[in-house]
Design a protein around this motif. Structure first.
Motif, PDB file in Angstrom:
ATOM      1  N   SER A  58       0.918   7.131  -4.099  1.00 49.70           N
ATOM      2  CA  SER A  58      -0.360   6.777  -4.689  1.00 49.70           C
ATOM      3  C   SER A  58      -0.100   6.398  -6.142  1.00 49.70           C
ATOM      4  O   SER A  58       1.044   6.278  -6.550  1.00 49.70           O
ATOM      5  CB  SER A  58      -1.314   7.976  -4.639  1.00 49.70           C
ATOM      6  OG  SER A  58      -1.464   8.428  -3.329  1.00 49.70           O
ATOM      7  N   GLY A  59      -1.153   6.238  -6.880  1.00 53.07           N
ATOM      8  CA  GLY A  59      -0.991   6.025  -8.318  1.00 53.07           C
ATOM      9  C   GLY A  59      -1.216   4.596  -8.769  1.00 53.07           C
ATOM     10  O   GLY A  59      -1.174   4.312  -9.956  1.00 53.07           O
ATOM     11  N   ALA A  60      -1.474   3.666  -7.819  1.00 52.18           N
ATOM     12  CA  ALA A  60      -1.660   2.262  -8.216  1.00 52.18           C
ATOM     13  C   ALA A  60      -2.932   2.108  -9.046  1.00 52.18           C
ATOM     14  O   ALA A  60      -2.914   1.478 -10.120  1.00 52.18           O
ATOM     15  CB  ALA A  60      -1.709   1.373  -6.986  1.00 52.18           C
ATOM     16  N   ASN A 142       1.940   2.061   0.295  1.00 54.20           N
ATOM     17  CA  ASN A 142       0.633   2.403  -0.249  1.00 54.20           C
ATOM     18  C   ASN A 142      -0.396   1.675   0.591  1.00 54.20           C
ATOM     19  O   ASN A 142      -0.064   0.768   1.358  1.00 54.20           O
ATOM     20  CB  ASN A 142       0.528   1.977  -1.722  1.00 54.20           C
ATOM     21  CG  ASN A 142      -0.608   2.702  -2.466  1.00 54.20           C
ATOM     22  OD1 ASN A 142      -1.405   3.441  -1.866  1.00 54.20           O
ATOM     23  ND2 ASN A 142      -0.687   2.484  -3.765  1.00 54.20           N
ATOM     24  N   GLU A 143      -1.628   2.099   0.451  1.00 56.80           N
ATOM     25  CA  GLU A 143      -2.690   1.324   1.074  1.00 56.80           C
ATOM     26  C   GLU A 143      -2.773  -0.007   0.341  1.00 56.80           C
ATOM     27  O   GLU A 143      -2.551  -0.076  -0.876  1.00 56.80           O
ATOM     28  CB  GLU A 143      -4.015   2.079   0.940  1.00 56.80           C
ATOM     29  CG  GLU A 143      -5.195   1.245   1.349  1.00 56.80           C
ATOM     30  CD  GLU A 143      -6.274   2.038   2.047  1.00 56.80           C
ATOM     31  OE1 GLU A 143      -6.411   3.225   1.747  1.00 56.80           O
ATOM     32  OE2 GLU A 143      -6.964   1.450   2.894  1.00 56.80           O
ATOM     33  N   ASN A 144      -3.078  -1.065   1.077  1.00 55.07           N
ATOM     34  CA  ASN A 144      -3.230  -2.364   0.421  1.00 55.07           C
ATOM     35  C   ASN A 144      -4.601  -2.406  -0.257  1.00 55.07           C
ATOM     36  O   ASN A 144      -5.510  -3.117   0.170  1.00 55.07           O
ATOM     37  CB  ASN A 144      -3.068  -3.493   1.451  1.00 55.07           C
ATOM     38  CG  ASN A 144      -2.839  -4.829   0.779  1.00 55.07           C
ATOM     39  OD1 ASN A 144      -2.967  -4.931  -0.439  1.00 55.07           O
ATOM     40  ND2 ASN A 144      -2.495  -5.826   1.548  1.00 55.07           N
ATOM     41  N   PHE A 217      -9.442  10.107 -10.088  1.00 52.22           N
ATOM     42  CA  PHE A 217      -9.144   8.885  -9.342  1.00 52.22           C
ATOM     43  C   PHE A 217      -8.226   9.074  -8.148  1.00 52.22           C
ATOM     44  O   PHE A 217      -7.871   8.134  -7.476  1.00 52.22           O
ATOM     45  CB  PHE A 217      -8.613   7.764 -10.252  1.00 52.22           C
ATOM     46  CG  PHE A 217      -7.641   8.218 -11.283  1.00 52.22           C
ATOM     47  CD1 PHE A 217      -8.033   8.317 -12.604  1.00 52.22           C
ATOM     48  CD2 PHE A 217      -6.344   8.558 -10.940  1.00 52.22           C
ATOM     49  CE1 PHE A 217      -7.155   8.734 -13.570  1.00 52.22           C
ATOM     50  CE2 PHE A 217      -5.459   8.969 -11.897  1.00 52.22           C
ATOM     51  CZ  PHE A 217      -5.857   9.062 -13.221  1.00 52.22           C
ATOM     52  N   ALA A 218      -7.824  10.285  -7.896  1.00 55.19           N
ATOM     53  CA  ALA A 218      -7.132  10.534  -6.632  1.00 55.19           C
ATOM     54  C   ALA A 218      -8.218  10.723  -5.592  1.00 55.19           C
ATOM     55  O   ALA A 218      -9.236  11.347  -5.852  1.00 55.19           O
ATOM     56  CB  ALA A 218      -6.280  11.780  -6.717  1.00 55.19           C
ATOM     57  N   THR A 219      -7.992  10.156  -4.428  1.00 60.42           N
ATOM     58  CA  THR A 219      -9.050  10.208  -3.434  1.00 60.42           C
ATOM     59  C   THR A 219      -9.084  11.560  -2.742  1.00 60.42           C
ATOM     60  O   THR A 219     -10.124  12.109  -2.454  1.00 60.42           O
ATOM     61  CB  THR A 219      -8.832   9.109  -2.376  1.00 60.42           C
ATOM     62  OG1 THR A 219      -8.481   7.931  -3.057  1.00 60.42           O
ATOM     63  CG2 THR A 219     -10.067   8.898  -1.556  1.00 60.42           C
TER      64      THR A 219
HETATM   65  N1  GLU Z   1      -4.078   4.062  -2.816  1.00 59.21           N
HETATM   66  C1  GLU Z   1      -4.543   4.730  -3.994  1.00 59.21           C
HETATM   67  C2  GLU Z   1      -3.700   4.378  -5.198  1.00 59.21           C
HETATM   68  O1  GLU Z   1      -2.557   4.047  -5.061  1.00 59.21           O
HETATM   69  C3  GLU Z   1      -4.522   6.231  -3.878  1.00 59.21           C
HETATM   70  C4  GLU Z   1      -5.250   6.836  -2.732  1.00 59.21           C
HETATM   71  C5  GLU Z   1      -5.159   8.358  -2.805  1.00 59.21           C
HETATM   72  O2  GLU Z   1      -5.109   8.906  -3.900  1.00 59.21           O
HETATM   73  O3  GLU Z   1      -5.172   8.991  -1.759  1.00 59.21           O
HETATM   74  O4  GLU Z   1      -4.151   4.441  -6.303  1.00 59.21           O
END
Ligand code: GLU
Length: 385
Positions: A58-60, A142-144, A217-219
């Motif tokens: 995560s972290g994007a 990561n998620e797109n 901002f972390a889900t």
């Molecule tokens: N995909 C999100 C990101 O990289 C994070 C999702 C999460 O924190 O679970 O920022």
């Protein structure tokens, strides 16, 4: 040092490690480079032990927010997507710069939910992971976020990591977070919270304990981790939640040391899948085999090759579950076919070495790999196959 149930961990060869935003970024979106480097070193150690690793990072959004100078977490989806687009590049650049001196190649893999849900894309994604791992590359997933709208989102990387672990048939899933593991109460807020070293079942009590969110901002907080644990445990994949704040935590987890919280898989991974093949899946076609192939499957524990196939019934895609029928017309096994019915009709009775010339490609030597095959005996499926 190692508890009995954790004895399986040192043998884990294919490992998915997920790193949360809270570990990587502070509230303003500044990346913690030292911590990132520590985790990379820990991963490099496992890589040198010849393990296959996938990193879900995560972290994007956090990193993008910092670079864009946003002081508050973006609220709208386009703002989040823009932050993710900026941050994802920064993340990859940093991972590259930390892994590269160790002689380790990394690859970026961005997924949406459809990549898991739609069979063809699922198989494509699996092939890509398999190929990267064969090249000893560490895929960083990561998620797109940049294109993912609500309908096609995983929403959180805990779920994403659990599904990736299932996709690549991982031996272990690890969540690194800023807590030591799963607590009876959030230790940030409640001093009486105690670490639970092992969870064998996700009970309603455990789910209640997991309420609440991680950071701005972390889900995901523990809630999404517990949902992800259900997926992993059900698939027979052990999960450990541990603290990424300490050096060498991964090495210790993989050594079977009692760190963090260990979620006991519900069934042996292979057996869980075989049970699903035998009982949980819907059969989409029938593949008739000759006596030699039937004996090889039942008596010798072999995979099914194209040579032994005599007839294919029904139309199915690669990845479908099919019945294997012996010359007497009896179902002897079920398994996941690596080839579509169309392809099988072309390669049945032919040698493995001919597949490429006939089809123009050869993704697999086996039509049904042994690991994806369950022998059916008179009264059901046998696990001794
Ligand atoms: N995909 C999100 C990101 O990289 C994070 C999702 C999460 O924190 O679970 O920022």
């Amino acid at each position: 040092m190692s508890t009995s149930r954790r004895e399986i961990l040192p043998r884990a060869r294919r490992v998915v490690v997920k790193i949360g935003t809270r570990l990587l970024c502070n509230k303003k979106g500044h990346l913690n480079l030292k911590r990132m480097e520590n985790i990379v070193n820990d991963l490099a150690y496992l890589w040198q032990e010849d393990r296959e690793l996938v990193l879900v990072s995560s972290g994007a959004i956090g990193a993008g927010m910092g670079r864009l100078g946003l002081t508050e977490v973006p609220q709208t989806l386009p703002e989040k997507q823009a932050a993710a687009a900026v941050g994802q590049g920064i993340l990859m650049h940093l991972y590259e710069s930390f892994f590269s001196p160790q002689g380790i190649l990394v690859a970026q893999v961005l997924l949406t939910r459809d990549d898991i849900k739609i069979r063809e894309r699922y198989l494509n994604a699996r092939h890509t992971f398999q190929t990267l791992l064969r090249h000893r590359v560490i895929p960083i997933v990561n998620e797109n976020d940049t294109i993912a709208v609500e309908e096609i989102r995983f929403g959180d990387n805990d779920t994403l990591a659990a599904l990736v672990a299932c996709l690549i048939n991982a031996d272990l899933l690890v969540f690194l977070t800023d807590l030591e593991g799963f607590y009876t109460a959030d230790p940030h807020k409640d001093e009486s919270g105690e670490l639970i070293p092992e969870i064998a079942e996700i009970t309603p009590e455990i789910e209640n304990l997991a309420g609440g969110k991680g950071s701005a901002f972390a889900t995901g907080g523990m809630e999404t981790k517990i949902q992800a644990a259900k997926i992993a445990m059900g698939a027979g994949i052990p999960l450990v939640i541990g603290s990424g704040m300490h050096a060498r935590v991964l090495a210790r987890i993989l050594a079977g040391e009692e760190v963090g919280t260990f979620f006991v898989p519900r069934a042996d991974r292979l057996q869980a899948r075989k049970r699903w093949i035998a009982f949980g899946s819907s059969v989409q076609g029938r593949v008739h085999v000759d006596l030699g192939a039937a004996n090889a499957l039942i008596k010798k524990g072999k995979s099914l090759l194209s040579r032994g196939i005599t007839k294919v019934e029904a139309s199915f895609e690669a990845g479908a579950v099919v019945s294997v029928i012996n010359p007497g017309g009896k179902e002897i096994a079920r398994g996941i076919s690596n080839y579509s019915s169309e392809a099988l009709n072309l390669i049945k009775g032919r040698g493995t070495w001919e597949i490429k010339a006939i089809l123009g490609y050869k993704d697999y030597d086996e039509v049904i790999h042994r690991d994806n095959l369950t022998v059916i005996t008179g009264c059901g499926a046998t696990s001794k196959n």
